[in-house]
Design a protein around this motif. Structure first.
Motif, PDB file in Angstrom:
ATOM      1  N   SER A 205      -2.283   8.001   5.046  1.00 53.59           N
ATOM      2  CA  SER A 205      -1.902   7.313   5.952  1.00 53.59           C
ATOM      3  C   SER A 205      -0.641   7.357   6.938  1.00 53.59           C
ATOM      4  O   SER A 205       0.137   8.177   6.532  1.00 53.59           O
ATOM      5  N   ARG A 206      -0.239   5.925   8.141  1.00 55.06           N
ATOM      6  CA  ARG A 206       0.809   6.515   8.317  1.00 55.06           C
ATOM      7  C   ARG A 206       2.011   6.287   7.798  1.00 55.06           C
ATOM      8  O   ARG A 206       3.168   7.612   8.250  1.00 55.06           O
ATOM      9  N   THR A 207       2.633   5.617   7.325  1.00 53.01           N
ATOM     10  CA  THR A 207       3.762   5.413   6.453  1.00 53.01           C
ATOM     11  C   THR A 207       3.416   5.808   5.269  1.00 53.01           C
ATOM     12  O   THR A 207       2.752   5.034   4.300  1.00 53.01           O
ATOM     13  N   TYR A 349       0.327  11.290   7.555  1.00 53.59           N
ATOM     14  CA  TYR A 349       0.611  11.189   8.471  1.00 53.59           C
ATOM     15  C   TYR A 349       0.185  12.373   8.920  1.00 53.59           C
ATOM     16  O   TYR A 349      -0.743  14.143   9.071  1.00 53.59           O
ATOM     17  N   ALA A 381      -1.858   9.883  17.141  1.00 55.77           N
ATOM     18  CA  ALA A 381      -0.400  10.886  16.083  1.00 55.77           C
ATOM     19  C   ALA A 381      -0.901  11.945  16.364  1.00 55.77           C
ATOM     20  O   ALA A 381       0.087  12.782  16.219  1.00 55.77           O
TER      21      ALA A 381
END
Length: 873
Positions: A205-207, A349, A381
């Motif tokens: 996931s992103r964070t 990510y 991204a």
């Protein structure tokens, strides 16, 4: 496809859409597909991903084991009687169960130690004491100038500009490569794959905060074991009751997240931490000055214990760091051996999307499952990871540092070092010359440039950039130059310590050059170079336009790739611009409805103000004072009707600031006071600032974290509140405005980026050119051009609507929630825009109305909710 549990081991009774989601996910993995799933926030997406994927994994392992037993027995003992075959099967089953029991006992012992707050291992006490020593500050003080001298660079591999070691381009020292090899965590070879127990699920996931939330959901799930003993377990010596099999999870992170050496982790920046870590491992560093936490060959027992402890419990990244501290061993390196024993690995990510990061972490995706959550920004991204920039000031400072270094060490540099350092200077001179030639450009204007313009310096075209970039990385030239410059700064300044600490937290200047040179080697068709004058500096940027090839390796290696998000619509972009090479048979999509009833959501396209003025917040109309005033009057009307919290989104920071300034000066047609005063009389105002800090009408807040509690407190006090935010800003993604924090979301206009800017011009030209060059495209030149323009426009609109959909997704966060969505712009009434809104919203969209009609509709909507609350829970 057969699952052992119709409920997919879901910890609660799943909703129909959750069952639909898990079934589609199971089938996508089973059939080795690339799948795109959209499931609105609040529908249990994380748990559905966990249960669908892990149920498949355990089922797959069970089938594989059963098949292998049958094949072994039949192929090896075909001429034997049935009782011999059955005995062979039981023997195989018993061996597998005993191996699992041994592993589970190890993990259980690790859990027991932690339950007793076991802080150190008595058998490893001498080693722990050794690790606990603090690295003295004398490391730097005692360094002599030889530490800044470049090592000889003469190997055949280096002269060829290629290294046989895939990790060499990461700048890892020989000691580090040897360490990874000893730990058995170098990039896996084909024959290593057979040793795995089965596929691994890589979830990213992103964070790290989102991963932490995912891990908390992971702890809720109980899975049946892969191998079940026969009902008559005594026949094989295993009790039927002893069948527990814990879920083996590992979280991976960067050195910044996992470093436990305070002297290194306190440097702050990723690059500074990475470089200092490598410094402490380099050949020739005295043993007492190396990192005391780095695993050594004799530490295998401790590494194995760390592995067992890491897998014994489901941990987030902070838990893994604490485990490393308690065991006095580096969790960044010691976690590697646990990867192959894991069933699910979580990571952010960049660690999955960037090939060099995958190599550094020893991640092999072959035949494994990749799940990318919060994937709505995936293409951006990937492009962001492989884009780069460098400024004129950085180039000049880097050249100055390099020349000072050469003045000191030029007589001691040997062999290829002299050649490559001279080439580095020539490349920098070429980029500096180009930058100075454009230094008179208008501030803020971005223009496209070509690679040959950037490398037009004398004889630069004769330089092999691949070799030069490999040299800069492998020789660690950037850190040597930066270290020597830092050394001089200490000698020349009485405040040297503070200055040095400040310098070490930032990326060495030549690291920017190294990153930018990698971009210079990219195929010209994939990206574009730009330059822009910002303040008094000129910046050259490389922007990757096509993420396809960089993501293609992941798709080709993995068994299945799953993209999931709350707002993935419109999905066509992923098919056309991320997976154009994937056959339609392998690609699948699913868009789930919401778990809330349609009556819990009311969506109003608002086309006209109360005065009859048509709302049209196009870029050219955003300075229209009448339009801005009408927007303010509309907001006054909405917040007068909506209870509790209202979040209003604007297309840009500039437009939000324009509105605030105008509303403070423009009198309201209703009260005669300023529009700003009229709003703040009804509800306290909070607003987002461009610096990403947030402000209130009464006092400033320094950060999002500081503002949101104030916003919440205002609502809970009974006053309500209105929050003015920006689409694609810090509040439009990942923030939970559930229940009374967001009873209405208002969106003013659409955040279309400037299509005439250099960046979007290049993107749209690239999309159009791909359509023109596509196999089977029309031979009619005019039709081909029109098709290319249409595809570019579609991409442009889809990017805009994904940002809008993220913002409106803040409204409904769980089954019992309810809210209104007010879309203020005439374009929201068009079919072209409405078809790009999330599927779960479409049932609740009302016919286009003006502000007065919307206010009446809101009154009726909230009155009905109040009269019949059970219908919405």
């Amino acid at each position: 496809m057969e699952s052992k549990s119709d409920s997919f081991n879901f910890p609660f009774e799943p909703y129909d859409i959750q069952r639909q989601f898990m079934t589609a996910l199971y089938e996508a993995i089973e059939d080795s597909k690339v799948a795109i799933f959209e499931s609105p926030t609040g529908t249990g997406k994380s748990l559905s991903l966990i249960c669908g994927a892990l149920t498949w994994l355990r089922d797959h392992k069970r089938r594989k084991f059963d098949d292998s037993m049958h094949v072994d027995a039949v192929c090896i003992l075909t001429d034997e009687p049935d009782w011999v075959l059955e005995n062979a099967r039981q023997e195989r089953r018993r061996d597998a169960l005993q191996a699992r029991e041994a592993r589970e006992r190890r993990l259980a012992r690790a859990r027991e130690r932690e339950a007793r707050a076991f802080e150190k291992y008595s058998e490893d006490e001498p080693s722990n004491k050794r690790r606990k020593k603090i690295i003295s500050d004398s490391n730097d003080k005692d360094q002599n100038l030889d530490s800044y001298l470049l090592d000889d660079y003469d190997s055949d591999e280096q002269r060829n500009g290629r290294s046989t070691n895939p990790l060499a381009t990461l700048g890892l020292s020989k000691d580090t490569l040897s360490l990874l090899d000893r730990l058995g965590v170098m990039s896996q070879k084909e024959d290593d794959l057979e040793e795995k127990e089965g596929p691994i699920i890589y979830y990213c996931s992103r964070t790290h905060s989102q991963l932490t939330q995912f891990v908390s959901e992971l702890r809720k799930v109980n899975l049946p074991p892969v191998i079940q003993p026969d009902l008559h377990g005594d026949a094989i010596g295993i009790s039927p009751d002893n069948v527990a099999e814990s879920l083996r999870h590992l979280t991976l992170g960067s050195r910044k997240n996992l470093c436990i050496n305070a002297k290194v982790s306190n440097l702050g920046g990723n690059t500074a931490i990475n470089e200092k870590c490598l410094d402490l491992q380099k050949v020739g560093t005295p043993e007492d000055k190396k990192c005391p936490y780095l695993p050594k060959k004799e530490d295998e027992p401790i590494i194995n214990k760390f592995r067992d402890h890491a897998l014994a419990k489901i941990r987030d990244i902070e838990d893994l760091g604490k485990l490393g501290k308690r065991m006095c061993i580096c969790p960044y390196y010691a976690s590697r051996p646990a990867i192959q024993l894991s069933e699910i690995v979580t990571l952010p990510y960049p660690l999955l999307l960037q090939k060099s990061a995958r190599d550094a972490l020893s991640i092999c995706l072959k035949d494994n499952i990749v799940i990318i959550d919060e994937a709505h920004n995936l293409m951006d991204a990937v492009c962001g990871i492989y884009s780069s920039s460098i400024s004129l000031s950085q180039l000049q400072l880097g050249r100055q540092q390099l020349m000072i270094y050469l003045q000191k060490f030029k007589n001691r540099l040997k062999g290829q070092n002299r050649v490559y350092v001279a080439q580095t200077i020539r490349v920098m001179d070429s980029l500096i010359a180009f930058s100075k030639s454009k230094d008179g450009s208008k501030i803020g204007t971005e223009e496209i440039c070509r690679v040959d313009e950037l490398l037009a310096g004398k004889n630069v075209d004769q330089i092999d950039l691949f070799k030069l970039n490999a040299y800069i990385s492998e020789s660690r030239l950037a850190r040597k130059i930066d270290g020597y410059a830092n050394h001089l700064a200490k000698e020349q300044s009485s405040t040297s310590t503070a200055a040095s600490n400040e310098r070490n937290t930032s990326m060495p200047v030549l690291m920017h050059l190294q990153s930018f040179m990698a971009a210079l080697m990219n195929p010209s068709a994939e990206g574009r170079f730009f330059f822009i004058k910002e303040d008094q500096d000129l910046i050259i940027r490389y922007m990757l336009l096509d993420p396809t090839n960089h993501f293609k390796e992941i798709v080709q290696e993995a068994r299945a790739v799953i993209l999931a998000g709350g707002t993935m619509s419109p999905m066509e972009d992923y098919k056309q611009h991320l997976f154009p090479y994937v056959s339609p048979e392998r690609l699948s999509t699913l868009s789930c409805s919401h778990i809330v009833p349609a009556t819990s959501l009311s969506v109003y396209p608002i086309t006209h103000a109360a005065s009859g003025l048509e709302f049209d917040f196009t870029f050219s109309a955003r300075k229209d004072n009448k339009m801005i005033s009408a927007a303010g009057e509309a907001l006054v009307s909405f917040i007068s009707t909506v209870p509790d919290g209202v979040v209003a989104f604007f297309p840009s920071y500039a437009f939000l600031e324009t509105c605030i300034k105008a509303w403070k000066m423009t009198p309201s047609t209703v009260s005669g006071r300023s529009i700003w005063a009229a709003i703040s009389t009804i509800k306290p105002i909070f607003h987002e600032a461009k610096s990403t800090s947030l402000s209130t009408s009464t006092k400033d807040a320094s950060s999002t974290e500081a503002l949101l509690p104030s916003y919440t407190a205002a609502i809970r006090s009974g006053k309500g509140a209105v929050l003015l935010a920006v689409i694609s800003g810090s509040l439009s993604e990942g923030i939970n405005f559930s229940d009374d924090l967001g009873r209405a979301v208002v969106v003013f206009g659409l955040p279309y980026p400037n299509p005439h800017g250099a960046e979007w011009t290049a993107k749209m030209q690239y999309i159009a050119s791909k359509v023109d060059a596509a196999p089977g495209s029309s031979s009619n030149g005019t039709a081909q051009v029109a098709a290319g323009k249409a595809a570019a426009r579609e991409f442009y609109e889809n990017a805009t609507m994904r940002a809008v959909n993220q913002a409106v997704g803040r409204a409904i966060r769980h089954r019992g929630d309810y809210a209104a969505v007010l879309l203020v712009d005439r374009r929201y009434a068009t079919d072209r825009v409405q078809k790009k809104l999330p599927g779960w919203m479409k049932e609740s969209i009302k016919p286009a109305v003006n502000v007065q009609e919307a206010a009446r509709g809101l009154t009726g909507f909230f009155a009905e909710i109040k009269r019949n609350p059970r219908a919405n829970t």
